[in-house]
Design an enzyme around this catalytic site. Structure first.
Site, PDB file in Angstrom:
ATOM      1  N   PHE A 186       0.818  -1.214   0.000  1.00  0.00           N
ATOM      2  CA  PHE A 186       0.000   0.000   0.000  1.00  0.00           C
ATOM      3  C   PHE A 186       0.852   1.265   0.000  1.00  0.00           C
ATOM      4  CE2 PHE A 186      -3.568  -2.599   0.406  1.00  0.00           C
ATOM      5  CZ  PHE A 186      -4.741  -1.861   0.469  1.00  0.00           C
ATOM      6  N   GLY A 187       2.149   1.133  -0.030  1.00  0.00           N
ATOM      7  CA  GLY A 187       3.028   2.299   0.026  1.00  0.00           C
ATOM      8  C   GLY A 187       3.180   2.972  -1.325  1.00  0.00           C
ATOM      9  N   TYR A 203      -0.241   9.533 -11.851  1.00  0.00           N
ATOM     10  CA  TYR A 203      -0.533   8.634 -10.724  1.00  0.00           C
ATOM     11  C   TYR A 203      -1.241   7.371 -11.233  1.00  0.00           C
ATOM     12  CZ  TYR A 203      -2.862   6.905  -6.499  1.00  0.00           C
ATOM     13  OH  TYR A 203      -3.333   6.114  -5.477  1.00  0.00           O
ATOM     14  N   LYS A 212      -0.169   3.157 -11.608  1.00  0.00           N
ATOM     15  CA  LYS A 212      -0.980   1.995 -11.262  1.00  0.00           C
ATOM     16  C   LYS A 212      -1.042   1.015 -12.436  1.00  0.00           C
ATOM     17  CE  LYS A 212      -1.984   3.534  -7.162  1.00  0.00           C
ATOM     18  NZ  LYS A 212      -1.396   2.899  -5.945  1.00  0.00           N
TER      19      LYS A 212
END
Length: 278
Positions: A70-71, A135, A139
């Site tokens: 999750f970082g 961003y 992902k």
């Protein structure tokens, strides 16, 4: 499990995962870049490590059965700012997992990997990548990395495309909300499902207005229980008229779909910091 690793442990979502994850393994190693996260749970140990530093990450993952990753920087920034923690950091996690024999990576992906799709399209987990920001592009990179490491090196992965895991404060969240309880269930199912290969699942609660289709991920056993509809009357009474020319209102990425590249998507989202404290 003997050892489980959680990255991003100092973040808001990480704060809700630490306790349940500490109960799933003999040892939980929580990690982030802050010096200290305060009190730890029984069986939890904190180690500061920089995702962009392979040696630090490899040391943390040594001997781990699984890693819950999750970082990252959790907002739109310039490509250069995201390169280390979000792009190189993802590579470091999967490469260290491979070298240390880690079975599975559970990854906090995001709706922003497909953020430019229209909400009216009711996309499934097989929707093609359509990032809304740098961003979101990070992902996409990590999801493709996860797919490649499964195909070539048999590292399992579950990519959790989280929509909006925060208090419901706007009309978009009536469909996109993921409650903290459902977040915990989602991560738990990603860990305890016996075989996952490479999988994608949307991180969203059982909302009446849910805009994505999780049916092809049903084998994971994720059955969300919470529903944002209890907030609908209040939220919609205060909501401005819909602008059908605004990608931020018409696309899955919300404000991220309308901001300029490199500019914060969270700045206009009124995210309430209700981070859990031990």
């Amino acid at each position: 499990m003997k050892k489980l690793v959680l990255t991003g442990a100092a973040g808001r979502l990480g704060s809700y995962l630490r306790e349940p994850l500490s109960e799933m393994a003999d040892e939980l190693i929580s990690t982030d870049i802050v010096e200290d996260i305060g009190m730890t749970y029984p069986s939890e140990r904190y180690i500061a490590a920089d995702l962009a530093n392979y040696e630090e990450i490899a040391a943390v993952l040594e001997g781990a059965d699984m890693v819950v990753h999750f970082g990252a920087i959790g907002d739109e920034r310039t490509f250069e700012e995201l390169l280390g923690p979000n792009f190189i950091g993802a590579y470091n996690i999967w490469e260290a997992a491979y070298r240390h024999g880690v079975k599975r990576v559970v990854y906090a992906s995001s709706i922003h990997a497909v953020g430019m799709h229209k909400k009216s399209d009711f996309i499934g987990i097989d929707a093609p990548h359509r990032p809304d920001t740098f961003y979101g592009l990070a992902k996409c990179f990590a999801e493709d990395l996860a797919s490649m490491y499964w195909d070539k090196r048999q590292i399992e992965a579950v990519c959790l495309r989280i929509l909006s895991c925060a208090q419901v404060t706007n009309a978009r969240a009536l469909g996109s909300w993921l409650s903290y309880d459902d977040l915990v269930q989602l991560v738990t199912r990603a860990i305890d499902t016996p075989s996952v290969g490479f999988s994608v699942v949307y991180g969203v609660s059982n909302n009446d207005r849910v805009p994505v289709d999780n049916s092809k991920a049903s084998f994971l056993g994720y059955r969300p229980k919470d529903n944002a509809e209890f907030m609908a009357e209040k939220i919609l009474a205060d909501a401005p008229p819909v602008d059908v020319t605004d990608p931020g209102q018409m696309c899955h990425g919300g404000p991220f779909a309308s901001v300029e590249l490199g500019q914060s998507g969270l700045a206009t989202m009124n995210i309430i910091d209700d981070k859990k404290t031990t």
